[in-house]
Write an enzyme that holds these catalytic residues in place. Structure first.
Site, PDB file in Angstrom:
ATOM      1  N   GLY A 122     -38.198  24.690  15.577  1.00  0.00           N
ATOM      2  CA  GLY A 122     -37.055  24.755  14.172  1.00  0.00           C
ATOM      3  C   GLY A 122     -37.535  26.532  13.762  1.00  0.00           C
ATOM      4  O   GLY A 122     -38.709  26.997  13.932  1.00  0.00           O
ATOM      5  N   GLY A 123     -37.316  26.943  12.608  1.00  0.00           N
ATOM      6  CA  GLY A 123     -37.399  28.330  11.883  1.00  0.00           C
ATOM      7  C   GLY A 123     -38.804  28.419  11.732  1.00  0.00           C
ATOM      8  O   GLY A 123     -39.508  29.307  11.951  1.00  0.00           O
ATOM      9  N   PHE A 124     -39.101  27.514  11.390  1.00  0.00           N
ATOM     10  CA  PHE A 124     -40.915  27.210  10.621  1.00  0.00           C
ATOM     11  C   PHE A 124     -41.817  26.664  11.056  1.00  0.00           C
ATOM     12  O   PHE A 124     -42.806  27.790  11.893  1.00  0.00           O
ATOM     13  CB  PHE A 124     -41.038  25.888   9.744  1.00  0.00           C
ATOM     14  N   GLY A 125     -41.987  26.244  12.688  1.00  0.00           N
ATOM     15  CA  GLY A 125     -42.768  25.898  13.836  1.00  0.00           C
ATOM     16  C   GLY A 125     -42.392  25.197  15.035  1.00  0.00           C
ATOM     17  O   GLY A 125     -41.109  24.688  15.202  1.00  0.00           O
ATOM     18  N   GLY A 164     -39.943  19.385  19.277  1.00  0.00           N
ATOM     19  CA  GLY A 164     -39.163  20.004  18.702  1.00  0.00           C
ATOM     20  C   GLY A 164     -39.259  21.092  18.293  1.00  0.00           C
ATOM     21  O   GLY A 164     -40.543  21.586  18.560  1.00  0.00           O
ATOM     22  N   ASP A 215     -32.949  17.818   1.773  1.00  0.00           N
ATOM     23  CA  ASP A 215     -32.603  17.711   3.673  1.00  0.00           C
ATOM     24  C   ASP A 215     -32.812  16.539   4.413  1.00  0.00           C
ATOM     25  O   ASP A 215     -32.684  16.475   4.817  1.00  0.00           O
ATOM     26  CB  ASP A 215     -33.632  19.083   4.227  1.00  0.00           C
ATOM     27  N   LYS A 238     -47.853  19.624  13.444  1.00  0.00           N
ATOM     28  CA  LYS A 238     -46.882  20.329  13.465  1.00  0.00           C
ATOM     29  C   LYS A 238     -47.332  21.558  13.355  1.00  0.00           C
ATOM     30  O   LYS A 238     -49.093  22.093  12.443  1.00  0.00           O
ATOM     31  CB  LYS A 238     -45.851  20.666  12.427  1.00  0.00           C
ATOM     32  N   THR A 267     -43.033  20.963  17.172  1.00  0.00           N
ATOM     33  CA  THR A 267     -43.560  19.677  16.753  1.00  0.00           C
ATOM     34  C   THR A 267     -44.045  19.744  17.977  1.00  0.00           C
ATOM     35  O   THR A 267     -43.129  19.366  18.706  1.00  0.00           O
ATOM     36  CB  THR A 267     -42.568  19.084  15.784  1.00  0.00           C
TER      37      THR A 267
END
Length: 378
Positions: free
Chosen positions: A16-19, A14, A135, A37, A21
């Site tokens: 996303g905007g933060f990092g 995975g 979320d 993560k 996985t």
């Protein structure tokens, strides 16, 4: 080179905007599976980077605080290496609910009810720890393959509730379509905010339709029932009412806790919310007490019955009563001394000094008659 000389990444699963996985193994624990993560923000700017770092740290803290719950992943490690932050957590082997929806189609009402019964206690748990997820959506709910247990993941934007009101005001967070207006506008979040997102998740899974297509912006109302009807399905009135209340625009009009929803969903498991009122009864005039039972012979037995048809205990009782009557009569009315024989007057009429009706032969005859009548003896 494994992180911390023990966590070895296998493949990326995975981003996303933060990092990013990664699926990984813990070499110090017999190569057991885990998730790494890596904090790897995709944006620039001091303020944004600082906020992203704060959120990444927050997820680690939340997992540490809440990981004791079996439906929340355990935090295994949190550290910095080569100027990057890493979070290692329990690996949940199983698909998320969005994958299930794509693979198996829309959920049935029974599945939706089961989802609510499985996840509402998890929300109750995190809310009691003054944490709001912010979320909730199908992608953040995994089904553990070994026991079908639902697991709530991704606490990256979870907020610490302030005070007893369990409300948090800050950064706008959540996913468009799933997050309620108070989160998207002012960054405020309440337990009822998570309940709203869970209800939207249920609608999406039940209709196999995205959240934006389940809301009519012109009318300002949800149209999920119409979507169900087009697919030839319907929802029970009770479940429909529960979902509608979870979806109310105003926070005050929604359920205020997960326990309230559980109570409405299945009162038999938790207790009846409102015990039924006891009907008022106008007291009636008390009936007079029944008279004391009189000593009487048993009801006559039909003469059409044969002796063998009469119960033995009835025969014994009647015989005893007849013997008692004979004794009482004999003692109460002793026979008069015999009168000298006289010649009956003409016409056959008995002389006043004739035989008394209480003479023994007459009593015997009477008893024989009663026996014949009640016992069928000739």
């Amino acid at each position: 080179m494994p992180l911390k000389d023990r966590y070895r990444a296998i493949r990326q699963i995975g981003e996303g905007g933060f990092g990013r996985t990664f699926l990984a193994v813990d070499e110090d624990r017999l190569n057991s599976a885990c998730v790494i993560k890596q904090f790897f923000p995709q944006f620039q700017g001091t303020t944004a980077l600082q906020k992203a770092t704060e959120l990444f740290n927050r997820e680690a803290v939340r997992l540490y605080e809440l990981g004791e719950h079996p439906q929340i992943p355990d935090l295994l490690a949190y550290f910095e290496q080569d100027k990057r932050l890493y979070l290692v957590q329990e690996f949940i082997d199983g698909p998320n609910l969005l994958q299930e929806l794509r693979d198996r189609g829309a959920f049935s009402e029974l599945q939706i009810r089961q989802l609510l019964e499985d996840l509402l206690p998890v929300l109750q748990f995190i809310h009691e720890h003054k944490v709001i997820h912010r979320d909730i959506k199908p992608e953040n709910i995994l089904r553990r393959r070994k026991n079908d247990q639902l697991v709530l993941v991704d606490f990256g934007v979870a907020s610490q509730a302030a005070g007893t009101a369990l409300a948090s005001t800050g950064t706008r967070a959540g996913t468009q379509g799933y997050a309620p207006m108070e989160q998207m506008r002012g960054g405020a979040a309440y337990p009822a905010s998570d309940l709203y997102s869970l209800a939207v998740t249920c609608l999406v899974l039940q209709t196999a339709t995205g959240p934006d297509d389940l809301f009519d912006p012109l009318e300002g109302e949800w149209i999920w029932r119409e979507k169900l009807a087009k697919s030839g399905k319907a929802v029970s009135p009770r479940l429909g009412e529960i979902l509608d209340k979870m979806l109310q625009y105003s926070v005050r009009d929604r359920y205020q806790s997960a326990a309230e929803v559980l109570l409405e969903l299945n009162p038999a498991k938790i207790g009846i919310r409102h015990p039924p009122a006891v009907p008022k009864v106008t007291p009636a005039t008390p009936a007079p007490p029944p008279p004391p039972p009189a000593t009487q012979l048993p009801p006559p037995i039909s003469t059409s019955h044969t002796k063998s048809q009469a119960p033995a205990h009835n025969i014994d009782m009647i015989a005893a009563e007849l013997a008692s009557v004979k004794t009482q009569v004999s003692q109460a009315q002793p026979a008069p001394p015999p009168a000298p024989p006289v010649k009956p007057p003409a016409g056959g009429a008995q002389s006043p000094q004739g035989k008394s009706k209480f003479a023994g032969s007459d009593i015997d005859a009477e008893l024989e008659s009663l026996k014949s009548e009640y016992l069928g003896e000739s």
